[in-house]
Scaffold this active site. Structure first.
Site, PDB file in Angstrom:
ATOM      1  N   CYS A  86       3.584  23.802   9.637  1.00 41.36           N
ATOM      2  CA  CYS A  86       3.737  22.935  10.692  1.00 41.36           C
ATOM      3  C   CYS A  86       3.312  23.795  11.976  1.00 41.36           C
ATOM      4  CB  CYS A  86       5.065  22.545  10.793  1.00 41.36           C
ATOM      5  SG  CYS A  86       5.644  21.330  12.030  1.00 41.36           S
ATOM      6  N   HIS A 144       5.974  19.949   5.843  1.00 43.86           N
ATOM      7  CA  HIS A 144       7.133  20.875   5.464  1.00 43.86           C
ATOM      8  C   HIS A 144       7.173  20.919   3.836  1.00 43.86           C
ATOM      9  CE1 HIS A 144       8.400  22.090   9.289  1.00 43.86           C
ATOM     10  NE2 HIS A 144       8.298  20.881   9.686  1.00 43.86           N
ATOM     11  N   GLU A 191       8.359  23.206   2.080  1.00 46.92           N
ATOM     12  CA  GLU A 191       9.539  24.041   1.801  1.00 46.92           C
ATOM     13  C   GLU A 191      10.568  22.914   1.691  1.00 46.92           C
ATOM     14  OE1 GLU A 191       8.576  23.638   4.692  1.00 46.92           O
ATOM     15  OE2 GLU A 191      10.154  23.537   6.105  1.00 46.92           O
TER      16      GLU A 191
END
Lengths: 260, 244
Positions: free
Chosen positions: A130, A229, A231
């Protein structure tokens, strides 16, 4: 003092602690006022725990890197780097005036830019998420759109506070990101800025509206930026690849205890 | 000369910032600033990873403040006021034992000093007000410990053993802030080197057999007195400039 141990050259490890060394993955961290327990708005350095879990699951050892712009010496301890999400990048870094919607933290930019440039010089495997991908593009000589809703006329990359936009990306066949992602191209985004010019990097993924979603190093190093994202899903396709690249580098540099 | 790399154990904590609520790996910036001011480079060691290999990369480590240590470690029942984080305890006890075994320079702050005692076979008093009959080791209940800076902590004197290594660092007397409700009962392999003169609560631990292993019950990172951090980074610099 050993002058050969500059930033980026891995430290010799004595293997005093037993067991095989896992690759050490540094994660750049935020500085924000945090509230918990008896503490109210206490300036703190942090990352969402999702990043730590994603690295741990992939077999890496996560350490957090609070911003610090004195030098990039900490790189000598790292086998891989995650540039985490966060606030906007200071537009001065790509020669633009700030848009009214742009919010940046100069000290984080300074510390991360120093670390990022040194990591690129040292060939450290890195995954930029990001804001991290945006910083990577700027470090590569590129620039950003400062407020995508104006450029694109929609809010699908950041639907509402705390809500990820979910959509599919299209990847360049044969690129690193296309190989890693395979058939599942669903991604989770939360951003209002985007890469306008990727500089010396290659754009290898795009949203339907043309927004760059992935950039990578055209020379084949493990330098990968994603606008979404990963994660959030602890996506092992990406974090696993980072840790694998870090492990390969450890072995090539003779820093893996298991090899001694 | 490069700066010594100093690990700081950190929290996995549910926090709020601005409009966000999330589980974060986090630490108050005071610790980071104290390490940087003392000439080190701070990195955060997440507390929920049962491994010690990360110590290979560090020149020194700080065990930071936080919640109570689980009394199961010294076979005691949990006091009603004791609040534990079993995951953090397990990871930090393991890291502490490995760091001491390798003679890595170690600083323990508040909970970190208590971890030193427990990791080496010692034990804690679980609720000091029960023992000493007063609350001067912590800010008043229900108050924001940061409302007016460090003065909102309890404050008291510390007397230092003249024959200790801590005496070379701190001298005979110092005044400290204080924010804890547990305290060292049995120091394990460590040696007490400073006490609160009012109640004999242990305020300093040191380990005569190791290069640098110092515990302080107060919070130097919230003050301008960074002698404990400077002593750590100096000890860590020795390791940093001699190739392993």
């Amino acid at each position: 003092m050993d002058p050969s141990r500059g930033a980026g050259s891995p430290a010799p490890r004595a293997c005093d602690y037993g067991g095989a060394m896992r690759p050490i993955i540094g994660i750049t961290s935020y500085v924000v006022p945090a509230t918990w327990g008896v503490w109210q708005n206490l300036p703190s350095t942090l990352v969402p725990h999702d990043y730590v879990e994603a690295v741990t699951l992939a077999g890496g050892r996560a350490i957090l890197l609070p911003p610090d712009d004195r030098d990039a010496d900490v790189l000598r301890a790292l086998d891989g780097l995650v540039l985490a999400g966060g606030p906007d990048v200071d537009p001065a870094l790509y020669g633009a005036a700030p848009h009214p919607a742009t919010e940046f933290r100069a000290e984080r930019d300074a510390g991360e830019m120093l670390l990022l440039r040194a990591a690129l010089d040292a060939g450290l495997p890195l995954l930029a998420v990001c804001r991290g991908m945006q910083l990577l593009a700027v470090a590569a000589g590129g620039s950003l759109h400062q407020h995508l809703p104006e450029t694109l006329g929609h809010e699908r990359h950041r639907p509402a506070p705390g809500v990820y936009g979910e959509h599919e990306a299209t990847f360049t066949p044969g690129s690193r990101i296309a190989d890693l992602m395979g058939a599942d191209r669903a991604i989770h985004c939360f951003h209002h800025q985007g890469v306008a010019d990727a500089g010396s990097l290659t754009v290898t993924g795009r949203a339907d509206d043309g927004t760059p979603e992935a950039v990578e190093d055209p020379n084949g190093g493990f330098v990968l930026g994603v606008q979404w994202h990963p994660e959030y899903r602890r996506d092992q396709r990406l974090f696993g690849a980072l840790v694998d690249a870090a492990r390969t580098r450890m072995k090539e540099n003779g820093t893996a205890c298991a090899d001694r | 000369m490069r700066r010594p790399l100093i690990g700081l154990t950190c929290y996995a904590q549910h926090i709020q910032y601005q409009r966000n609520e999330l589980m974060a790996a986090m630490l108050p910036m005071n610790y980071v600033k104290a390490v940087h001011a003392a000439g080190g480079r701070a990195v955060l060691i997440t507390p929920d990873d049962p491994g010690t290999d990360v110590l290979e990369s560090l020149d020194g480590i700080v065990f930071t403040g936080g919640g109570d240590v689980d009394p199961v470690a010294w076979q005691a029942e949990r006091h009603p006021a004791t609040e534990v984080d079993e995951v953090r305890d397990a990871a930090e006890l393991m890291l502490m034992r490995a760091a001491l075994a390798a003679d890595l320079p170690v600083l323990g702050v508040c909970r970190g000093m208590q971890v030193m005692a427990v990791a080496t076979g010692g034990s804690l008093h679980q609720h000091l007000p029960d023992l000493v009959g007063h609350e001067r080791h912590r800010a008043a209940a229900g108050t924001d410990p940061l409302a007016a800076g460090a003065s909102d902590y309890g404050r008291h004197d510390v007397v230092v053993d003249e024959n200790s290594r801590a005496h070379q660092l701190f001298g005979r007397h110092l005044t400290v802030n204080s924010f804890h409700h547990q305290a060292v009962a049995d120091p394990g392999e460590f040696v007490p080197a400073g006490w609160c003169p009012d109640d004999r609560v242990v305020e300093i631990l040191e380990h005569p057999g190791l290069t640098f292993a110092l515990g302080v019950q107060w919070h130097p990172e919230r003050t301008t007195d960074l002698r404990a951090f400077t002593a750590l980074t100096e000890a860590a610099s020795v390791g940093a400039i001699i190739p392993a």
